[in-house]
Structure formats: structure tokens, C-alpha cells
Write an enzyme that holds these catalytic residues in place. Sequence first.
Site, mmCIF file in Angstrom:
data_model
loop_
_atom_site.group_PDB
_atom_site.id
_atom_site.type_symbol
_atom_site.label_atom_id
_atom_site.label_comp_id
_atom_site.label_asym_id
_atom_site.label_seq_id
_atom_site.Cartn_x
_atom_site.Cartn_y
_atom_site.Cartn_z
ATOM 1 N N LYS A 207 0.832 -1.200 0.000
ATOM 2 C CA LYS A 207 0.000 0.000 0.000
ATOM 3 C C LYS A 207 0.864 1.246 0.000
ATOM 4 O O LYS A 207 0.547 2.237 -0.667
ATOM 5 C CB LYS A 207 -0.933 0.015 1.209
ATOM 6 N N ASN B 46 0.733 4.417 -2.599
ATOM 7 C CA ASN B 46 0.618 5.816 -2.187
ATOM 8 C C ASN B 46 1.829 6.634 -2.603
ATOM 9 O O ASN B 46 1.700 7.803 -2.995
ATOM 10 C CB ASN B 46 0.435 5.900 -0.670
ATOM 11 N N GLU C 290 -9.695 12.156 -6.968
ATOM 12 C CA GLU C 290 -8.592 12.997 -6.523
ATOM 13 C C GLU C 290 -7.945 12.333 -5.308
ATOM 14 O O GLU C 290 -8.639 11.962 -4.365
ATOM 15 C CB GLU C 290 -9.090 14.390 -6.129
ATOM 16 N N SER D 11 -5.958 11.795 -1.793
ATOM 17 C CA SER D 11 -6.087 12.546 -0.544
ATOM 18 C C SER D 11 -5.044 13.646 -0.453
ATOM 19 O O SER D 11 -5.322 14.738 0.063
ATOM 20 C CB SER D 11 -5.951 11.598 0.655
#
Length: 298
Positions: free
Chosen positions: A177, A181, A245, A247
Site C-alpha cells: 500500500k 501511495n 482525486e 487525498s
Amino acid sequence: MEIVVLGAGSLGSLVGGLLAGAHDVTLVGREPHVEAIEADGLEIRGEYDRRVFLRATAEGEGLAADCAVVTVKSFDTPDAAHVLATGEYGAVISLQNGMGNEAVLAGHHDTVLAGTATYGAVRREPGVVDCTGRGEVVLGAPGGGRSSMADRVGEAFRSAGLETTVAADMPRRLWAKLAVNAGINAVTALARVENGAVLEAPAEELVRAAVRETARTARAHGVDLSNREAIAATERVADRTAGNESSMRQDVENGRQTEIDAINGYVVDRAEDASVAAPTNRLLAGLIRTWERGRKLR
């Protein structure tokens, strides 16, 4: 199950609202959002269409529950840990972005679970949250292996209709993850584009470089995550959330501090620990931090 959700932002509100369909939930957040929920309930739009009634408060000290779900921004984790230390909880689970949150929470609580959540959520106005995409919650012991508490929390989440997996390989999942990100968030924030833009040139190579560096750093710390797997995961998320969009882009456009330290900045720190080069993550972190300092956000 009695559940406290600490951090009634977009994701916290959505998760808390869905859990309230089967459990006794208290949302802890900021005014005027919690005031609107107390008065008229929480309206969930988008993928779900319902209004749920649950407790909401701006005061999180001294609460007690079977489980606390932490969804605050990563830079607020130390404060959240202190708030939780004033109450009594059977377990604390982090569903936050970035890495390092579980270690901070574990300094104040004995039973901490790691988690990831891929549900898309946007808080539109006080008392209202949009689910922009159904996803999955994955949770388990931060160091890997089985956890009876994770099994119990996972069953509670599933009983409320949340797609939930209890995993024994959380270190690998957390790094995967993080790679996603690290590849998507800073690039979309700096370029002010939707997630799908990272699948195309010229962003694609920049994103892949950041993801490869993250996977390489994970392997240097004993986590089996290949470059190919990390890139494939990033592309899946970008494709599934192409119109969303990120974060971090939302934070930048709203003039708020970002979670760069727990994402690209975390990669840089852990890469240095292992004598691994991470120039792309260093560049992305430096640009976002420069923007934050220019607006006196740090």
C-alpha cells in the site's frame, strides 16, 4: 461490538457510518461535522444511499469500547495515541495512510492491529460523506501472523457489510500500500491531476520509479515485495480510481498539511537506514515539503 472511530474525516465517517448499521458506534471528529451528525444523523451518498444515526463528539478523552478505529492523518497519530490512552479499549486498529502509525499507537496500547482500506470517500459538507468507490478493509497483526483479536474485529466489520480480509502477512500488505501511495499521491498533488493520469506519459515513468524504490526498500527490510507486484498494484488502484482525486491532492488544493512524511518521506528514511538509493521519493518529498513550508504548514 462497541466501536469508537477516532478521526471523523472522509474515510472515518464512511467506515463509522457503515459499521453503525450493525454496531454501537461513536464518531470522534471536529465541529461542525459532528454537530450536524448529532442533530440529523450522517448522510452517506454515492455507492451507498442511507442516513444513519450514531453518536458523534468532538471530545475523545475517557471513552471506552471494544475497539477503536484510528483514521486521523498520520501527523496527528501521536495526539490520537494520547487521547486513546485516557480511555479503555480492547484493541486499537489503524486504517491510516502511510507507515509508522502502528508503532506510535503501540507505545500507548497493548493490542494494536494494522489495517488498510481502499474505500473511496469524500466529505462534502458537515454531516455528509460520499462513497466514491467500494473497496476492501484488510487487517491483522502488524508484525504478521494470526491474531484472534483481528479475527474478531474482521467478523464485526463483515457483519456490517464491509468487505474485510484478515491477513497474516500485514508487513507485506502495508509496504504494498505504501508503494501505491508513494507512486500516486505526491505526483497527483503536484500536477493537480486525477489518479488515472499516472497511467500515462509523462507521469508513468516517474510513478514507476517511486514505486520501484519503495519495493526495493521493503526487500532491504526483509519484506518480500517485488517491483512487478508493486507496480501492478499501483496500476490497479490508479485504474479503479481513475477519476478520483488523491487525498494528498485534496490536502494541497485545500491548503492543508499533507501526509508526505509517512509516505514518500518514510520511504526515504527507511531507504537511508538500509543504504538504499531512493532519489525519486526524495525529490517528491522535497517538493511537497517545500510547498508546505512556503505556506507555513510545518
